[in-house]
Design a protein around this motif. Structure first.
Motif, PDB file in Angstrom:
ATOM      1  N   LEU A  92       0.836  -1.200   0.000  1.00 53.18           N
ATOM      2  CA  LEU A  92       0.000   0.000   0.000  1.00 53.18           C
ATOM      3  C   LEU A  92       0.871   1.251   0.000  1.00 53.18           C
ATOM      4  O   LEU A  92       1.815   1.368   0.780  1.00 53.18           O
ATOM      5  CB  LEU A  92      -0.910   0.012   1.238  1.00 53.18           C
ATOM      6  N   GLY A  93       0.550   2.203  -0.872  1.00 57.00           N
ATOM      7  CA  GLY A  93       1.335   3.429  -1.004  1.00 57.00           C
ATOM      8  C   GLY A  93       1.158   4.379   0.168  1.00 57.00           C
ATOM      9  O   GLY A  93       0.233   4.237   0.979  1.00 57.00           O
ATOM     10  N   THR A  94       2.061   5.353   0.251  1.00 57.21           N
ATOM     11  CA  THR A  94       2.057   6.304   1.367  1.00 57.21           C
ATOM     12  C   THR A  94       1.956   7.737   0.875  1.00 57.21           C
ATOM     13  O   THR A  94       2.335   8.055  -0.245  1.00 57.21           O
ATOM     14  CB  THR A  94       3.342   6.168   2.196  1.00 57.21           C
ATOM     15  N   ARG A  95       1.476   8.602   1.783  1.00 58.07           N
ATOM     16  CA  ARG A  95       1.502  10.035   1.525  1.00 58.07           C
ATOM     17  C   ARG A  95       2.806  10.596   2.087  1.00 58.07           C
ATOM     18  O   ARG A  95       3.585   9.885   2.710  1.00 58.07           O
ATOM     19  CB  ARG A  95       0.286  10.709   2.156  1.00 58.07           C
ATOM     20  N   LYS A  96       3.036  11.878   1.869  1.00 61.73           N
ATOM     21  CA  LYS A  96       4.259  12.519   2.349  1.00 61.73           C
ATOM     22  C   LYS A  96       3.902  13.901   2.902  1.00 61.73           C
ATOM     23  O   LYS A  96       4.140  14.921   2.268  1.00 61.73           O
ATOM     24  CB  LYS A  96       5.301  12.620   1.225  1.00 61.73           C
ATOM     25  N   ASP A  97       3.332  13.889   4.117  1.00 61.82           N
ATOM     26  CA  ASP A  97       2.859  15.127   4.737  1.00 61.82           C
ATOM     27  C   ASP A  97       3.534  15.436   6.065  1.00 61.82           C
ATOM     28  O   ASP A  97       3.789  16.600   6.366  1.00 61.82           O
ATOM     29  CB  ASP A  97       1.335  15.048   4.973  1.00 61.82           C
ATOM     30  N   PHE A  98       3.812  14.407   6.879  1.00 61.22           N
ATOM     31  CA  PHE A  98       4.311  14.618   8.241  1.00 61.22           C
ATOM     32  C   PHE A  98       5.829  14.478   8.273  1.00 61.22           C
ATOM     33  O   PHE A  98       6.373  13.419   7.981  1.00 61.22           O
ATOM     34  CB  PHE A  98       3.660  13.606   9.189  1.00 61.22           C
ATOM     35  N   GLN A  99       6.507  15.571   8.649  1.00 58.58           N
ATOM     36  CA  GLN A  99       7.969  15.572   8.597  1.00 58.58           C
ATOM     37  C   GLN A  99       8.619  14.751   9.706  1.00 58.58           C
ATOM     38  O   GLN A  99       9.793  14.415   9.612  1.00 58.58           O
ATOM     39  CB  GLN A  99       8.495  17.012   8.646  1.00 58.58           C
ATOM     40  N   GLY A 100       7.870  14.424  10.752  1.00 59.15           N
ATOM     41  CA  GLY A 100       8.395  13.558  11.795  1.00 59.15           C
ATOM     42  C   GLY A 100       9.014  14.303  12.959  1.00 59.15           C
ATOM     43  O   GLY A 100       9.265  15.500  12.906  1.00 59.15           O
ATOM     44  N   VAL A 101       9.259  13.566  14.014  1.00 61.39           N
ATOM     45  CA  VAL A 101       9.953  14.060  15.209  1.00 61.39           C
ATOM     46  C   VAL A 101      11.113  13.101  15.450  1.00 61.39           C
ATOM     47  O   VAL A 101      10.943  11.880  15.416  1.00 61.39           O
ATOM     48  CB  VAL A 101       9.012  14.092  16.437  1.00 61.39           C
ATOM     49  N   PHE A 102      12.295  13.655  15.712  1.00 62.89           N
ATOM     50  CA  PHE A 102      13.504  12.842  15.750  1.00 62.89           C
ATOM     51  C   PHE A 102      14.229  12.947  17.087  1.00 62.89           C
ATOM     52  O   PHE A 102      14.141  13.943  17.786  1.00 62.89           O
ATOM     53  CB  PHE A 102      14.457  13.272  14.624  1.00 62.89           C
ATOM     54  N   ASP A 103      14.979  11.860  17.384  1.00 66.01           N
ATOM     55  CA  ASP A 103      15.900  11.846  18.524  1.00 66.01           C
ATOM     56  C   ASP A 103      15.202  11.995  19.874  1.00 66.01           C
ATOM     57  O   ASP A 103      15.750  12.594  20.797  1.00 66.01           O
ATOM     58  CB  ASP A 103      16.974  12.926  18.358  1.00 66.01           C
ATOM     59  N   GLY A 104      14.016  11.429  19.985  1.00 63.15           N
ATOM     60  CA  GLY A 104      13.313  11.366  21.261  1.00 63.15           C
ATOM     61  C   GLY A 104      12.847   9.944  21.486  1.00 63.15           C
ATOM     62  O   GLY A 104      13.020   9.075  20.632  1.00 63.15           O
ATOM     63  N   PRO A 105      12.259   9.660  22.648  1.00 65.43           N
ATOM     64  CA  PRO A 105      11.774   8.303  22.898  1.00 65.43           C
ATOM     65  C   PRO A 105      10.624   7.932  21.968  1.00 65.43           C
ATOM     66  O   PRO A 105       9.766   8.766  21.674  1.00 65.43           O
ATOM     67  CB  PRO A 105      11.326   8.342  24.363  1.00 65.43           C
ATOM     68  N   VAL A 106      10.645   6.693  21.487  1.00 68.85           N
ATOM     69  CA  VAL A 106       9.543   6.156  20.680  1.00 68.85           C
ATOM     70  C   VAL A 106       9.172   4.791  21.249  1.00 68.85           C
ATOM     71  O   VAL A 106       9.973   4.147  21.923  1.00 68.85           O
ATOM     72  CB  VAL A 106       9.920   6.021  19.190  1.00 68.85           C
ATOM     73  N   THR A 107       7.957   4.369  20.977  1.00 70.60           N
ATOM     74  CA  THR A 107       7.519   3.047  21.403  1.00 70.60           C
ATOM     75  C   THR A 107       7.373   2.168  20.174  1.00 70.60           C
ATOM     76  O   THR A 107       6.573   2.454  19.281  1.00 70.60           O
ATOM     77  CB  THR A 107       6.185   3.118  22.167  1.00 70.60           C
ATOM     78  N   VAL A 108       8.174   1.117  20.138  1.00 71.34           N
ATOM     79  CA  VAL A 108       8.188   0.189  19.012  1.00 71.34           C
ATOM     80  C   VAL A 108       8.046  -1.222  19.571  1.00 71.34           C
ATOM     81  O   VAL A 108       8.804  -1.627  20.449  1.00 71.34           O
ATOM     82  CB  VAL A 108       9.493   0.328  18.200  1.00 71.34           C
ATOM     83  N   GLY A 109       7.052  -1.935  19.105  1.00 68.63           N
ATOM     84  CA  GLY A 109       6.843  -3.296  19.577  1.00 68.63           C
ATOM     85  C   GLY A 109       6.590  -3.376  21.067  1.00 68.63           C
ATOM     86  O   GLY A 109       6.948  -4.358  21.715  1.00 68.63           O
ATOM     87  N   GLY A 110       5.987  -2.339  21.642  1.00 70.49           N
ATOM     88  CA  GLY A 110       5.645  -2.332  23.057  1.00 70.49           C
ATOM     89  C   GLY A 110       6.766  -1.940  23.993  1.00 70.49           C
ATOM     90  O   GLY A 110       6.594  -1.953  25.212  1.00 70.49           O
ATOM     91  N   VAL A 111       7.930  -1.574  23.445  1.00 71.23           N
ATOM     92  CA  VAL A 111       9.083  -1.190  24.262  1.00 71.23           C
ATOM     93  C   VAL A 111       9.480   0.246  23.936  1.00 71.23           C
ATOM     94  O   VAL A 111       9.541   0.631  22.761  1.00 71.23           O
ATOM     95  CB  VAL A 111      10.285  -2.132  24.015  1.00 71.23           C
ATOM     96  N   THR A 112       9.746   1.038  24.962  1.00 71.87           N
ATOM     97  CA  THR A 112      10.226   2.402  24.739  1.00 71.87           C
ATOM     98  C   THR A 112      11.710   2.363  24.405  1.00 71.87           C
ATOM     99  O   THR A 112      12.516   1.795  25.153  1.00 71.87           O
ATOM    100  CB  THR A 112       9.992   3.283  25.979  1.00 71.87           C
ATOM    101  N   ILE A 113      12.059   2.954  23.280  1.00 65.85           N
ATOM    102  CA  ILE A 113      13.446   2.992  22.808  1.00 65.85           C
ATOM    103  C   ILE A 113      13.877   4.445  22.725  1.00 65.85           C
ATOM    104  O   ILE A 113      13.172   5.286  22.174  1.00 65.85           O
ATOM    105  CB  ILE A 113      13.581   2.298  21.440  1.00 65.85           C
ATOM    106  N   ARG A 114      15.070   4.705  23.278  1.00 63.09           N
ATOM    107  CA  ARG A 114      15.615   6.061  23.301  1.00 63.09           C
ATOM    108  C   ARG A 114      16.833   6.163  22.396  1.00 63.09           C
ATOM    109  O   ARG A 114      17.480   5.150  22.105  1.00 63.09           O
ATOM    110  CB  ARG A 114      15.969   6.453  24.740  1.00 63.09           C
TER     111      ARG A 114
END
Length: 198
Positions: free
Chosen positions: A121-143
């Motif tokens: 499935l194709g994607t749009r390109k609108d949100f520039q993102g937020v970088f170098d902060g904590p994210v939650t991936v697979g239920g685990v917070t990664i810094r």
């Protein structure tokens, strides 16, 4: 590259940690034999939008693993074009809670990708993102800077502050298991060796 984890498997690292560092088992290697190991550069993206990943490729330092939260969305957020760009920048892999595509091409390029799904499935390109902060991936917070390791069994994220202690415990665990395997081959049984005989 796996020297950063002293060659340990994700299973060994997970057991050595003593706390939850294992990501959801739904996050799997895109292609057989893919192995991931490196410090995290974190990306907060949006499901169905891959503009953040384009920006992340330019911002992440060489040697980093991109770790992206896209909410598990089943879209092809990443493919061959971004992989070629990432390789040119010296990035070592991608861990994404979301979908990717172009599995055959990424395998041919040898670029390790661990994702929640494979989607065209194709994607749009609108949100520039937020970088170098904590994210939650697979239920685990990664810094940023956490050590991300992925292999055929799954993915773990070792907190930067605890990496050396976890690796030391993993070294000891592997040494102990080698002793146990030697004893098993000599005829001892696992119930006795683990004190499970009652």
């Amino acid at each position: 590259m796996n020297d950063l984890a002293r060659g340990h498997s994700t299973a060994t690292l997970s057991e050595a940690a003593g706390f939850a560092i294992a990501l959801s088992p739904e996050l799997r290697p895109l292609w057989t034999g893919a192995r991931l190991c490196g410090p995290a550069f974190t990306v907060q993206g949006a499901g169905g939008d891959n503009l953040a990943l384009h920006h992340a490729v330019l911002q992440a330092p060489a040697g980093a693993v991109l770790v992206a939260d896209h909410g598990g969305a089943p879209f092809g957020h990443w493919g061959e074009v971004l992989t070629v760009a990432a390789l040119h920048r010296g990035l070592t892999g991608l861990l994404i809670d979301g979908g990717v595509r172009d599995a055959a091409e990424l395998q041919e390029l040898g670029f390790p990708v661990f994702s929640r799904n494979n989607s065209i499935l194709g994607t749009r390109k609108d949100f520039q993102g937020v970088f170098d902060g904590p994210v939650t991936v697979g239920g685990v917070t990664i810094r940023p800077g956490d050590l991300v390791v992925g292999d055929i069994d799954g993915v773990v994220a070792l907190p930067l502050s605890g990496v050396h202690a976890i690796l030391d415990r993993a070294d000891a665990r592997v040494a102990k298991e080698k002793e146990l395997i030697t004893l098993i081959r000599q005829g001892h049984n696992t119930l006795d060796l683990y004190g499970l005989g009652g």
